[in-house]
Design a protein around this motif. Structure first.
Motif, PDB file in Angstrom:
ATOM      1  N   UNK A  55     -14.000  17.424   3.995  1.00 52.62           N
ATOM      2  CA  UNK A  55     -14.452  16.236   3.279  1.00 52.62           C
ATOM      3  C   UNK A  55     -13.981  15.008   4.035  1.00 52.62           C
ATOM      4  N   UNK A  56     -14.802  13.945   4.015  1.00 54.81           N
ATOM      5  CA  UNK A  56     -14.287  12.659   4.478  1.00 54.81           C
ATOM      6  C   UNK A  56     -13.824  11.861   3.262  1.00 54.81           C
ATOM      7  N   UNK A  57     -13.278  10.673   3.493  1.00 51.19           N
ATOM      8  CA  UNK A  57     -12.708   9.900   2.388  1.00 51.19           C
ATOM      9  C   UNK A  57     -13.766   9.563   1.335  1.00 51.19           C
ATOM     10  N   UNK A  58     -14.935   9.150   1.779  1.00 47.91           N
ATOM     11  CA  UNK A  58     -15.990   8.779   0.844  1.00 47.91           C
ATOM     12  C   UNK A  58     -16.406   9.966  -0.012  1.00 47.91           C
ATOM     13  N   UNK A  59     -16.569  11.128   0.603  1.00 49.11           N
ATOM     14  CA  UNK A  59     -16.994  12.327  -0.129  1.00 49.11           C
ATOM     15  C   UNK A  59     -15.938  12.755  -1.148  1.00 49.11           C
ATOM     16  N   UNK A  60     -14.665  12.687  -0.755  1.00 47.33           N
ATOM     17  CA  UNK A  60     -13.602  13.109  -1.675  1.00 47.33           C
ATOM     18  C   UNK A  60     -13.467  12.134  -2.839  1.00 47.33           C
ATOM     19  N   UNK A  61     -13.648  10.849  -2.572  1.00 52.29           N
ATOM     20  CA  UNK A  61     -13.624   9.854  -3.653  1.00 52.29           C
ATOM     21  C   UNK A  61     -14.740  10.114  -4.660  1.00 52.29           C
ATOM     22  N   UNK A  62     -15.932  10.412  -4.153  1.00 54.56           N
ATOM     23  CA  UNK A  62     -17.072  10.698  -5.035  1.00 54.56           C
ATOM     24  C   UNK A  62     -16.812  11.939  -5.872  1.00 54.56           C
ATOM     25  N   UNK A  63     -16.219  12.956  -5.242  1.00 53.49           N
ATOM     26  CA  UNK A  63     -15.887  14.185  -5.959  1.00 53.49           C
ATOM     27  C   UNK A  63     -14.883  13.901  -7.071  1.00 53.49           C
ATOM     28  N   UNK A  64     -13.826  13.168  -6.757  1.00 54.80           N
ATOM     29  CA  UNK A  64     -12.791  12.865  -7.749  1.00 54.80           C
ATOM     30  C   UNK A  64     -13.351  12.038  -8.905  1.00 54.80           C
ATOM     31  N   UNK A  65     -14.245  11.108  -8.581  1.00 58.24           N
ATOM     32  CA  UNK A  65     -14.865  10.300  -9.634  1.00 58.24           C
ATOM     33  C   UNK A  65     -15.768  11.158 -10.511  1.00 58.24           C
ATOM     34  N   UNK A  66     -16.460  12.113  -9.885  1.00 58.44           N
ATOM     35  CA  UNK A  66     -17.397  12.964 -10.621  1.00 58.44           C
ATOM     36  C   UNK A  66     -16.726  13.891 -11.614  1.00 58.44           C
ATOM     37  N   UNK A  67     -15.488  14.343 -11.309  1.00 57.97           N
ATOM     38  CA  UNK A  67     -14.840  15.294 -12.212  1.00 57.97           C
ATOM     39  C   UNK A  67     -14.030  14.615 -13.316  1.00 57.97           C
ATOM     40  N   UNK A  68     -13.941  13.292 -13.287  1.00 57.13           N
ATOM     41  CA  UNK A  68     -13.142  12.593 -14.295  1.00 57.13           C
ATOM     42  C   UNK A  68     -13.597  12.918 -15.712  1.00 57.13           C
ATOM     43  N   UNK A  69     -14.910  13.034 -15.919  1.00 59.67           N
ATOM     44  CA  UNK A  69     -15.433  13.285 -17.262  1.00 59.67           C
ATOM     45  C   UNK A  69     -15.652  14.769 -17.526  1.00 59.67           C
TER      46      UNK A  69
END
Length: 218
Positions: A55-69
């Motif tokens: 993962x790059x930083x952008x992809x990991x940020x998107x993943x972390x944001x997606x699992x919040x809910x």
């Protein structure tokens, strides 16, 4: 999800070297990576999860944001009990998870027939817990599985051979369910005392006490 950080570091005099970190939670890895980016000396930063996906930083940020809910940071406690006299089994599980900034605990038990041993009841209890996890909508996430059955944990973790046909069938069923859900598992064997919540749920099931509850925890 836990990841390793792999980065290429360049000094002001253009000397380059590579570093690979120990495994750590993805959120912590992002904080470190962002701090390294500020130095201007991290040429490339890559995250590697347990499946060796990068993962790059952008992809990991998107993943972390997606699992919040969605449910994440999941821990399953499971236990099964078998009554030799009645040939009934009690299954119990406690599932801890985070969702939308809060922490929850799901407690569930069930009584079943047609099992022949305590080890089989232990396997059935874990399968029961996975079905509850599936109902929560969990998929493609790391899950920690904790129980006091050395047989189940060590056989699923590949430490012990599974020679009994009935137990082998249960192991196959569980592994198929995990693959279907795309979850990555980490196992831990604990004492019965440390697994008392799931143990009590299994015992209550044998006593015809049905438990189904979800509550917020601190």
């Amino acid at each position: 999800m836990n990841v390793r950080i792999e980065l290429t570091y360049k000094t002001p005099k253009r000397t380059e070297t590579q570093f690979i970190s120990d495994e750590m939670p993805a959120g912590q890895a992002l904080l470190i990576a962002e701090d390294l980016e500020k130095t201007g000396r991290a040429k490339t930063i890559t995250f590697i999860d347990r499946t060796e996906r990068t993962w790059n930083i952008k992809e990991l940020k998107q993943y972390m944001k997606g699992i919040e809910t969605e449910p994440h940071n999941i821990i399953i406690y499971f236990d099964g009990g078998f009554d030799h006299d009645t040939k009934r089994s009690g299954l119990g599980c406690a599932i801890y998870y985070d969702q939308s900034g809060k922490s929850f605990r799901l407690r569930k038990n069930a009584q079943v027939d047609q099992l022949d041993s305590n080890n089989e009841a232990e396997y059935a209890a874990l399968h029961f817990a996975l079905k509850e996890l599936e109902l929560l909508g969990v998929h493609h996430l790391p899950v920690t599985i904790i129980g006091d059955s050395q047989v189940v944990i060590n056989q699923l973790d590949g430490e012990w051979p599974c020679l009994e046909e009935e137990l082998s069938n249960w192991a196959d069923r569980i592994e198929h369910k995990m693959k279907e859900m795309g979850i990555q598992t980490e196992y831990a064997v604990v004492s019965r005392k440390s697994n008392r919540e799931a143990d009590r749920l299994a015992t209550q099931a044998l006593q015809d006490i049905e438990i189904t509850s979800t509550s917020e925890v601190n």
